[in-house]
Design an enzyme around this catalytic site. Structure first.
Site: not given
Ligand code: NAD
Length: 288
Positions: A125, A146, A158, A196
């Protein structure tokens, strides 16, 4: 398309990624250092598979409609606590704990086990893909993939090329994501990637609004649901993800970008210090 998918780390993410692979018809070998994690994961997946079989929106629902079909999927998924058993895999997804040195050493070891043209993807992450790839002998075949939690329910992956990743590796990762029923989005190797970075900017802002007394925690959640069409307010979502995970992710983006917007707000730090980690500890911004 890969024929044999390897997964490293059979926790919350890795176990469900392995299940997605088996549901897509791939042979899967999943490795975890701890045999008890393999056991716990397998029984959780057996229960989850039953639920997914009843979910018409699940990409492989028709392949897991009855007990016999579900058994075929479970049988396609081998688990092992010996990394060398991943030798025949042509695509490996690493989902071990978020510790740079641990991931680097696993990726390096994996590089000596799989063939030179196998792709090695990391589900990190927050660690730069280029940094992980640099530890391997073939960085051209290393890429970020991801997934989002829980991987069987969330629709996005991702796909993150590192500085040395070759184009066919990126294409293979995007194709695998699609094969697993996900939409791949290509993203540069930057702190927080896309989701994120946007999500945590919003969460830290919401927490600061609560600290400033602009509105209460439930009212900010309600405002974002009714005013912005969010399915869940930022505080409910933070409690679901885990406040320690949010704090760690904010810290990591803050360090990477040197942008004070991502510095974890004091209220978040205080909750983590008090052991209020969200739903998993039955208290976070809310009590459960
Ligand atoms: P987790 O703690 O649930 O699972 C990690 C697994 O790795 C455990 O089963 C553990 O036994 C195993 N493990 C520990 N040491 C190991 C080793 N040396 N070799 C192999 N396996 C080992 O963690 P998770 O939430 O599944 O996260 C895994 C990765 O996915 C992390 O990089 C994390 O940042 C990333 N990620 C997590 C989420 C999330 O919301 N949980 C979302 C996206 C990405």
């Amino acid at each position: 398309m890969p024929a044999h998918l390897g997964v490293v780390g059979f926790g919350a993410m890795g176990s469900e990624i392995a299940l997605l692979g088996a549901c897509a018809g791939l042979k899967v070998t999943a490795y975890d250092k701890f045999p008890e994690a393999l056991e716990t994961g397998r029984s959780r997946l057996t229960r989850l598979l039953k639920l997914l079989g009843r979910d018409a929106k699940f990409f492989a629902a028709d392949r897991i409609a009855d007990d016999a079909a579900r058994q075929v999927v479970l049988d396609a998924m081998q688990t092992t606590s010996d990394l060398a058993e991943l030798a025949g895999c042509d695509f490996v997804i690493e989902a071990a704990p978020e510790l740079p040195e641990l991931k680097q050493s696993l990726l390096k070891e994996l590089g000596g086990i799989v063939s030179d043209d196998a792709v090695i993807a990391s589900n990190t992450s927050s660690i730069a893909i280029s940094e992980l790839a640099a530890a391997t002998k073939n960085p051209a075949r290393v890429v970020g993939m991801h997934f989002f939690n829980p991987p069987t329910a969330m629709g996005l992956v991702e796909v993150i090329p590192g500085s040395a990743t070759e184009e066919p590796t990126v294409v293979a990762a995007a194709a695998l994501a699609q094969q697993l029923g996900k939409k791949p989005v290509r993203v540069k190797d930057t702190p927080g990637f896309v989701v994120n970075r946007v999500l945590l900017a919003m969460m830290t802002e919401a927490i600061r609004l609560a600290e400033e007394g602009v509105a209460s925690v439930p009212d900010i959640d309600e405002a974002m649901k009714l005013g912005a069409g969010f399915p869940m307010g930022p505080f409910k979502l933070a409690d679901l993800v885990g406040l320690d995970v949010i704090e760690h992710a904010c810290d990591s983006i803050y360090r990477g970008l040197n942008d004070p917007k991502f510095r974890p707000p004091e209220l978040l730090r205080q909750h983590v210090r008090d052991g209020h980690l969200g739903r998993k500890s039955r208290q976070g911004f809310y009590k459960y």
